[in-house]
Design an enzyme around this catalytic site. Sequence first.
Site, PDB file in Angstrom:
ATOM      1  N   ASP A  14      15.699 -66.169 -64.112  1.00  0.00           N
ATOM      2  CA  ASP A  14      14.811 -67.139 -64.831  1.00  0.00           C
ATOM      3  C   ASP A  14      13.409 -66.909 -64.291  1.00  0.00           C
ATOM      4  OD1 ASP A  14      16.889 -68.332 -66.196  1.00  0.00           O
ATOM      5  OD2 ASP A  14      17.362 -69.479 -64.318  1.00  0.00           O
ATOM      6  N   HIS A  42      16.400 -63.879 -72.024  1.00  0.00           N
ATOM      7  CA  HIS A  42      14.909 -63.486 -71.890  1.00  0.00           C
ATOM      8  C   HIS A  42      14.306 -63.883 -72.907  1.00  0.00           C
ATOM      9  CE1 HIS A  42      16.201 -59.841 -69.397  1.00  0.00           C
ATOM     10  NE2 HIS A  42      16.585 -60.900 -68.900  1.00  0.00           N
TER      11      HIS A  42
END
EC number: 6.3.4.4
Length: 431
Positions: A14, A42
């Site tokens: 992340d 993503h």
Amino acid sequence: MGKNVVVLGTQWGDEGKGKIVDLLTEQAAAVVRYQGGHNAGHTLVIDGEKTVLHLIPSGILREGVECLIGNGVVVAPDALLREITKLEEKGVPVRQRLRISPACPLILSYHVALDQAREKARGDAKIGTTGRGIGPAYEDKVARRGLRVGDLFHRERFAAKLGELLDYHNFQLVNFYKEPAIDFQKTLDECMEYAELLKPMMADVTAVLHDLRREGKDIMFEGAQGSLLDIDHGTYPYVTSSNTTAGGIATGSGFGPLYLNYILGITKAYTTRVGSGPFPTELFDDVGAFLAKRGHEFGATTGRARRCGWFDAVILRRAIEINSISGLCLTKLDVLDGLETIRICTGYKDANGQVLVDAPTDADSYLGLQPVYEEMPGWSESTLGAKTLEDLPAAARAYIKRVEELVGAPIDIISTGPDRNETIVLRHPFA
């Protein structure tokens, strides 16, 4: 002669890799995924429009960029086809530009059922898996019993292997986990439908990569998750089932390490983690809540709230060494705007008062360790959307410099917002 650039995460995932891959693909002929599966999420924001990708490389939103899924990626056909459909509804010609290795292991319904049954059985000791079948699919691969994408195109062979696998996995599901069995015919019929849709996108990805290399084209390798989730180098057992570090590139794509020119490590200006496992700098106070709210810290794949904490230079030093990082990209600097004081973890103190400067190699070794902090002044001015280093407040520039000193690597890119244009590029990886 082309350049081959790697973009990977240096924390627990992340970190903002998707945006940076999208930004840098302006110069790339191809973008390659080499590990993980649709447990990755993503997020890309282009002209204010948000797109979340899970399996398809982030270069898909750049016209003319070839997108490749290497053999190290575990592929869930249903999830992949849903993702393709969503993008095509937006006008992206995915099937023309996406190529998939037939050597990719398949994630099928029994993998998902096993993943979820195991996590449920663990109770409070759960690992924090996304429940999408990633781990069980990699297990089948390593046990040399797994089905691969290329098997889909040989019905009789596929059916025979599937029958054996379901005998094995249904025995566990029914007798150990007390869960329903997976139906053979339903699974076979679904897979044959997938085969027809996937066949036009099949390619020898390794051969494609080396053709591009010989033609002098620029190639980008897109990592998923983060270095501290690596099956070998992460906070084991609270890790994923693939090699998220740079070593996974060669095995997951067939592109040798000597061909790589630059490895960009993505790191947040603070630290986050999803799910269970060690997190020395985790904050349970108002600052932690501030970071979570300001940074919109919710998983792109699971929607789970991320745990938030101060920047940890100890774990980043380890990630830099493991991956032979050429330079760093510092993301979400703007999230720190408005904090009076910012802390950086420089070491861990054990129960005997000894300060450790190297990260432990497994989860249990983190028990009892307390972070040692260095404090720096914060800044009240906004860094959101800054385009040059000079646009940043002096305190923000001092913070960046101190991070570089503590981790021993240059910060070549600074992300100051979610849009691809909200970026300061000090040294371009393809330059």
